[in-house]
Design an enzyme around this catalytic site. Structure first.
Site, PDB file in Angstrom:
ATOM      1  CD  GLU A 178      38.104  38.532  36.956  1.00  0.00           C
ATOM      2  OE1 GLU A 178      39.155  39.191  37.101  1.00  0.00           O
ATOM      3  OE2 GLU A 178      38.105  37.315  36.680  1.00  0.00           O
ATOM      4  CB  ALA A 179      35.057  45.578  38.719  1.00  0.00           C
TER       5      ALA A 179
END
Length: 261
Positions: free
Chosen positions: A175-176
């Site tokens: 997600e990052a």
């Protein structure tokens, strides 16, 4: 298949930023961009997978296997009793399962299976972690470091322990990489644990929709407004690419042309 290594045990903000940059560069399609934001490839581009090796302070490791075209975590491996032990989500197809097994643990004489007996959806991971929302599971470098030690080389662990590790790892890695906003949350809170805020969850849940909207935008204007959440849980209406571009790391693959700058 290339491996990106991140030493969680000796991490600094700069090293985490470098890790994110390496992961994005490894995953992205070198030829695709919309409005300056890199895009992941379609599922035919090789290599089809990316490995991410996470190492804790005592040199124990866990290697995540990511599908390159969407950064979904398919499974992971660790070293157990001198053998490569592989763990695959139960919603991975049999063809891909073989790929995961052979990529994570290439030596067929020195590997063993410990299945993940549930699927990779957030709702399932939350359920297994015993929370109603992943906003209740704290993220942070120290947490990721200690979670590695609870699984790597350990004979038995609960679904709860495993699901907590996966929730932390998926958000701090995949997600990052998709969202600079999430990378920046990790960096801002680097030396402490933090709960992902409503904006983090809203971005995670709408990545496909956001990617499509940016891809289809005309001269920087979205063809229809995107309704997301701000960090304080108020409604965030996005009308232009510029408003969300600083938060983006990678776009999900969308076919067809887009404006590149």
């Amino acid at each position: 298949v290339n491996t990106i290594t991140f030493d969680v045990g000796n991490a600094t903000i700069n090293k985490y930023a470098t890790f994110m940059e390496s992961l994005r560069n490894e995953a992205k399609d070198p030829t695709l961009k919309c409005y300056g934001i890199p895009m992941l490839p379609d599922s035919n581009l090789t290599p089809k997978y990316v490995l991410v090796k996470l190492q804790d302070a005592s040199s124990k490791t866990i290697t995540l296997m990511l599908r390159r075209n969407n950064l979904y975590v398919m499974g992971y491996s660790d070293l157990y009793n001198g053998k490569c032990r592989y763990h695959i989500f139960n919603d991975i197809s049999s063809t891909e399962s073989t790929d995961v097994e052979n990529t994570l643990c290439p030596n067929s004489n020195s590997r063993e299976k410990k299945a993940i007996n549930y699927n990779s959806q957030y709702s399932t991971l939350q359920n297994k972690a015993g929370v109603s929302s992943r906003s209740q599971v704290q993220l942070g470098i120290q947490i990721l470091n200690s979670d590695i030690g609870k699984i790597s080389g350990v004979s038995t662990f609960t679904d709860k322990t495993e699901a907590e590790f996966l929730l932390v790892a998926i958000q701090m890695v995949s997600e990052a990489a998709r969202f600079k906003y999430i990378e920046n949350q990790v960096k801002t809170n680097f030396n402490r644990a933090f709960n992902p805020n409503p904006k983090v969850l809203s971005l995670e849940e709408n990545w496909g929709k956001i990617s499509l909207a940016i891809h289809n935008a005309k001269n920087g204007a979205l063809t229809s407004p995107l309704e997301l959440k701000n960090a304080d849980d108020t409604k965030w209406i996005v009308l232009r690419v510029d408003e969300i571009k600083p938060d983006m790391g990678l776009l999900n693959y969308v076919s067809g042309t887009c404006q590149t700058t």
